[in-house]
Motif scaffolding. Structure first.
Motif, PDB file in Angstrom:
ATOM      1  N   UNK A  74       0.844  -1.183   0.000  1.00 34.71           N
ATOM      2  CA  UNK A  74       0.000   0.000   0.000  1.00 34.71           C
ATOM      3  C   UNK A  74       0.886   1.241   0.000  1.00 34.71           C
ATOM      4  N   UNK A  75       0.285   2.396  -0.238  1.00 32.99           N
ATOM      5  CA  UNK A  75       1.053   3.644  -0.317  1.00 32.99           C
ATOM      6  C   UNK A  75       0.991   4.455   0.970  1.00 32.99           C
ATOM      7  N   UNK A  76       0.078   4.123   1.848  1.00 32.41           N
ATOM      8  CA  UNK A  76      -0.051   4.840   3.110  1.00 32.41           C
ATOM      9  C   UNK A  76      -0.514   3.876   4.191  1.00 32.41           C
ATOM     10  N   UNK A 105       8.022   3.879   9.588  1.00 32.99           N
ATOM     11  CA  UNK A 105       8.330   2.520   9.150  1.00 32.99           C
ATOM     12  C   UNK A 105       7.912   2.309   7.699  1.00 32.99           C
ATOM     13  N   UNK A 106       8.678   1.498   7.002  1.00 31.75           N
ATOM     14  CA  UNK A 106       8.338   1.156   5.624  1.00 31.75           C
ATOM     15  C   UNK A 106       7.864  -0.287   5.507  1.00 31.75           C
ATOM     16  N   UNK A 107       8.058  -1.074   6.569  1.00 33.71           N
ATOM     17  CA  UNK A 107       7.645  -2.480   6.531  1.00 33.71           C
ATOM     18  C   UNK A 107       7.468  -2.988   7.946  1.00 33.71           C
ATOM     19  N   UNK A 108       6.657  -4.041   8.056  1.00 33.72           N
ATOM     20  CA  UNK A 108       6.430  -4.646   9.371  1.00 33.72           C
ATOM     21  C   UNK A 108       5.937  -6.069   9.158  1.00 33.72           C
ATOM     22  N   UNK A 109       6.434  -6.976   9.986  1.00 35.88           N
ATOM     23  CA  UNK A 109       5.994  -8.362   9.934  1.00 35.88           C
ATOM     24  C   UNK A 109       5.402  -8.761  11.277  1.00 35.88           C
ATOM     25  N   UNK A 127       4.845  -0.637   3.079  1.00 35.44           N
ATOM     26  CA  UNK A 127       4.422   0.707   2.683  1.00 35.44           C
ATOM     27  C   UNK A 127       5.321   1.205   1.560  1.00 35.44           C
ATOM     28  N   UNK A 128       4.726   1.460   0.399  1.00 36.22           N
ATOM     29  CA  UNK A 128       5.500   1.802  -0.788  1.00 36.22           C
ATOM     30  C   UNK A 128       5.707   3.307  -0.955  1.00 36.22           C
ATOM     31  N   UNK A 129       5.264   4.100   0.004  1.00 38.32           N
ATOM     32  CA  UNK A 129       5.458   5.543  -0.066  1.00 38.32           C
ATOM     33  C   UNK A 129       6.725   5.909   0.705  1.00 38.32           C
ATOM     34  N   UNK A 130       7.856   5.450   0.214  1.00 40.09           N
ATOM     35  CA  UNK A 130       9.113   5.660   0.924  1.00 40.09           C
ATOM     36  C   UNK A 130      10.251   4.995   0.190  1.00 40.09           C
ATOM     37  N   UNK A 131      11.289   4.570   0.903  1.00 37.62           N
ATOM     38  CA  UNK A 131      12.469   4.004   0.253  1.00 37.62           C
ATOM     39  C   UNK A 131      12.187   2.742  -0.555  1.00 37.62           C
ATOM     40  N   UNK A 132      11.172   1.977  -0.168  1.00 42.64           N
ATOM     41  CA  UNK A 132      10.894   0.735  -0.887  1.00 42.64           C
ATOM     42  C   UNK A 132      10.260   0.976  -2.258  1.00 42.64           C
ATOM     43  N   UNK A 133       9.773   2.183  -2.502  1.00 43.57           N
ATOM     44  CA  UNK A 133       9.097   2.473  -3.762  1.00 43.57           C
ATOM     45  C   UNK A 133      10.025   2.329  -4.961  1.00 43.57           C
ATOM     46  N   UNK A 140      12.394  -6.772  -3.920  1.00 40.03           N
ATOM     47  CA  UNK A 140      11.472  -6.567  -2.811  1.00 40.03           C
ATOM     48  C   UNK A 140      10.808  -7.880  -2.404  1.00 40.03           C
ATOM     49  N   UNK A 141      10.391  -8.650  -3.399  1.00 44.92           N
ATOM     50  CA  UNK A 141       9.738  -9.931  -3.109  1.00 44.92           C
ATOM     51  C   UNK A 141      10.684 -10.896  -2.402  1.00 44.92           C
ATOM     52  N   UNK A 142      11.926 -10.952  -2.858  1.00 45.68           N
ATOM     53  CA  UNK A 142      12.881 -11.893  -2.272  1.00 45.68           C
ATOM     54  C   UNK A 142      13.238 -11.508  -0.841  1.00 45.68           C
TER      55      UNK A 142
END
Length: 212
Positions: A74-76, A105-109, A127-133, A140-142
């Motif tokens: 998601x973006x937000x 945060x850009x990710x969380x598990x 969250x794709x609204x940041x460095x992971x975009x 990203x998948x791996x």
């Protein structure tokens, strides 16, 4: 550089200094939300690659949950609150979203465990609204799949990604991380361990793979 027992212990030590190892205790049934078909296939391919590496089975459905490895893109972070029924799967969502937003945060598990402590389900929020975009979908998948296959410690990849970059610019799983993943799913090992001495059992299998 060879992996040491101390390296492995650190990779499964949580923020409180406790050693916590857990792997999946059931076949993994993945699903990806918020992506197009091409990205969906890339994520499924990454999970299949990790399944082949660890020899841990995949499944179309989970007998109890339907699906048990869920990737949300998601973006937000606010979008999570709008997803129907997600709060039933993740009751702590209302408290979690503001915390992650405040941390940038850009990710969380989020893991769920069965009665024995083995991984039962994993929710991966990206969250794709940041460095992971700017990440290639394959990378990203791996990186996300590799971190969902084990309960890694909080700082396991804080300073160094689980991926390594080839000269042609493509990303692959770091060989030492791959060796740990493969060793962690050895049939003779338990699904769960809370004693740091378990790192020696992993090291014995990792060092054998590296020597070979």
């Amino acid at each position: 550089m060879s992996t040491t027992p101390a390296d492995i212990e650190a990779m499964f030590t949580d923020a409180k200094g406790a050693f916590r190892f857990a792997r999946w205790g059931r076949p993994i049934a993945p699903i990806v939300f918020g992506v197009d078909d091409a990205t969906l296939n890339i994520f499924k391919g990454a999970v299949e690659a990790l399944s082949a590496l660890t020899q841990h089975p995949l499944a179309e459905t989970d007998f109890e949950l339907g699906v048990n490895l869920m990737f949300f893109m998601f973006k937000s972070w606010d979008e999570l609150s709008d997803l129907p029924d997600l709060d039933r799967l993740v009751p702590e969502l209302d408290q979690l979203v503001p915390k992650l937003k405040s941390q940038g945060a850009s990710q969380y598990r989020l893991f769920r465990f069965d009665d024995q402590g083995a991984i039962q389900a994993c929710f991966v929020f990206i969250c794709m609204d940041g460095p992971l975009a700017d990440w290639p979908a394959e990378s990203l998948a791996l990186v996300q799949a590799s971190q969902a296959f084990l309960l890694w410690g909080d700082q396991a990849f804080a300073e160094r990604s689980p991926l390594a970059r080839l000269p042609n610019g493509a990303d692959i799983l770091r060989p030492d991380v791959g060796d740990i993943l493969r060793a962690a799913y050895a049939p003779e090992l338990p699904h769960v361990a809370h004693d740091a001495s378990f790192s020696l059992r992993l090291f014995a299998r990792v060092s054998g793979a590296q020597a070979g």
